[in-house]
Design a protein around this motif. Structure first.
Motif, PDB file in Angstrom:
ATOM      1  N   MET A   9       0.843  -1.202   0.000  1.00  0.00           N
ATOM      2  CA  MET A   9       0.000   0.000   0.000  1.00  0.00           C
ATOM      3  C   MET A   9       0.878   1.252   0.000  1.00  0.00           C
ATOM      4  SD  MET A   9      -2.415  -1.152   3.189  1.00  0.00           S
ATOM      5  CE  MET A   9      -2.403  -2.916   3.483  1.00  0.00           C
ATOM      6  N   LYS A  13       2.024   2.788  -6.843  1.00  0.00           N
ATOM      7  CA  LYS A  13       1.620   2.014  -8.034  1.00  0.00           C
ATOM      8  C   LYS A  13       0.638   2.787  -8.926  1.00  0.00           C
ATOM      9  CE  LYS A  13       0.226  -0.625  -5.073  1.00  0.00           C
ATOM     10  NZ  LYS A  13      -0.285  -1.280  -3.955  1.00  0.00           N
ATOM     11  N   ASP A  28      -8.232  -1.356  -7.985  1.00  0.00           N
ATOM     12  CA  ASP A  28      -9.075  -0.772  -6.926  1.00  0.00           C
ATOM     13  C   ASP A  28     -10.171   0.125  -7.523  1.00  0.00           C
ATOM     14  OD1 ASP A  28      -7.817  -1.923  -4.764  1.00  0.00           O
ATOM     15  OD2 ASP A  28      -6.580  -0.184  -4.306  1.00  0.00           O
ATOM     16  N   ARG A  52     -10.835 -10.244  -2.194  1.00  0.00           N
ATOM     17  CA  ARG A  52      -9.800 -10.920  -3.001  1.00  0.00           C
ATOM     18  C   ARG A  52     -10.403 -11.578  -4.235  1.00  0.00           C
ATOM     19  NH1 ARG A  52      -6.388  -7.726  -1.187  1.00  0.00           N
ATOM     20  NH2 ARG A  52      -5.936  -7.892   1.013  1.00  0.00           N
ATOM     21  N   GLY A  73      -2.408  -3.504  -3.011  1.00  0.00           N
ATOM     22  CA  GLY A  73      -1.239  -4.135  -2.378  1.00  0.00           C
ATOM     23  C   GLY A  73      -1.428  -5.600  -2.009  1.00  0.00           C
ATOM     24  N   ARG A 113      -7.244   2.604   4.460  1.00  0.00           N
ATOM     25  CA  ARG A 113      -6.862   1.195   4.287  1.00  0.00           C
ATOM     26  C   ARG A 113      -7.287   0.422   5.533  1.00  0.00           C
ATOM     27  NH1 ARG A 113      -3.373   4.926   1.326  1.00  0.00           N
ATOM     28  NH2 ARG A 113      -2.622   3.823  -0.513  1.00  0.00           N
ATOM     29  N   ARG A 131       4.380 -10.294   2.681  1.00  0.00           N
ATOM     30  CA  ARG A 131       4.137  -9.950   1.275  1.00  0.00           C
ATOM     31  C   ARG A 131       5.425  -9.633   0.527  1.00  0.00           C
ATOM     32  NH1 ARG A 131      -1.047  -5.941   1.379  1.00  0.00           N
ATOM     33  NH2 ARG A 131      -2.621  -7.441   2.096  1.00  0.00           N
TER      34      ARG A 131
HETATM   35  C1  S3P Z   1      -5.062  -3.412   0.181  1.00  0.00           C
HETATM   36  C2  S3P Z   1      -4.527  -2.366  -0.519  1.00  0.00           C
HETATM   37  C3  S3P Z   1      -5.353  -1.274  -1.068  1.00  0.00           C
HETATM   38  C4  S3P Z   1      -6.764  -1.778  -1.386  1.00  0.00           C
HETATM   39  C5  S3P Z   1      -7.362  -2.435  -0.182  1.00  0.00           C
HETATM   40  C6  S3P Z   1      -6.540  -3.607   0.317  1.00  0.00           C
HETATM   41  C7  S3P Z   1      -4.147  -4.423   0.759  1.00  0.00           C
HETATM   42  O1  S3P Z   1      -4.757  -0.752  -2.252  1.00  0.00           O
HETATM   43  O2  S3P Z   1      -6.727  -2.712  -2.442  1.00  0.00           O
HETATM   44  O3  S3P Z   1      -7.464  -1.464   0.838  1.00  0.00           O
HETATM   45  O4  S3P Z   1      -4.617  -5.492   1.217  1.00  0.00           O
HETATM   46  O5  S3P Z   1      -2.923  -4.185   0.730  1.00  0.00           O
HETATM   47  P1  S3P Z   1      -3.378   0.131  -2.267  1.00  0.00           P
HETATM   48  O6  S3P Z   1      -2.251  -0.831  -2.393  1.00  0.00           O
HETATM   49  O7  S3P Z   1      -3.532   0.976  -3.485  1.00  0.00           O
HETATM   50  O8  S3P Z   1      -3.357   0.892  -1.010  1.00  0.00           O
END
Ligand code: S3P
Length: 162
Positions: A9, A13, A28, A52, A73, A113, A131
């Protein structure tokens, strides 16, 4: 062939993808527009597992497009997505230190987030550590974003895959 940006996150990106191509695909954004709520709202309403699945659908749909794709992320949490990504040769990992990312996430008032809000620092760190090895394994290019501007990151990506 797609260029897919992965990373934790707030690693830049979406901003990098939009800089390279304003029509870049952002997983997203697609999920938010489809369901009429922010990803944080979706996450809270339906839970991580269902979120997911939504990411799997979006990545599965767009991975064969000749586009830049920025991802959430956690996209690498799904084994289906890991398989999809491992079949690709242009997967870019935007790498940044945990402390820098946490500072950015905490300061980001536009994007909430859920995982950050609902974890202790050590739980969040454990997610980052777990990760990180998946990002490293799935990427074909790693960019250490420390002290680099979005323009520099974008140029590095374009130079690598031109
Ligand atoms: C998440 C990252 C978020 C978004 C959601 C979950 C994660 O996107 O998909 O909140 O699990 O790392 P970003 O990477 O753009 O913050």
């Amino acid at each position: 062939m797609a260029i897919i940006l992965i990373g934790f996150m707030a690693s830049g990106k979406s901003t990098t993808a939009q800089f390279i191509d304003p029509d870049a695909i952002d997983t997203d954004t697609i999920i938010s527009s489809k369901f009429g709520m922010t990803t944080a709202e979706y996450f809270e309403k339906y839970g991580e597992e269902i979120f997911r699945l939504r990411e799997e659908e979006v990545l599965g749909k767009y991975i064969n497009f000749d586009k830049i794709i920025s991802t959430g992320g956690g996209i690498v949490e799904s084994v289906t997505n890991q398989r999809l990504l491992s079949s690709q040769s242009q997967v870019v990992y935007l790498k940044a230190d945990f402390e820098i990312l946490v500072r950015r996430i905490a300061a980001d008032k536009r994007n909430r987030r859920s995982l950050f809000e609902n974890s202790t620092v050590s739980e969040f760190r454990a997610i980052y550590d777990r990760r990180t090895s998946i990002y490293e394994e799935l990427s074909t290019l790693t960019i250490d974003t420390t002290n680099k501007s979005i323009q520099e990151i974008a140029s590095e990506i374009l130079a690598s895959f031109s």
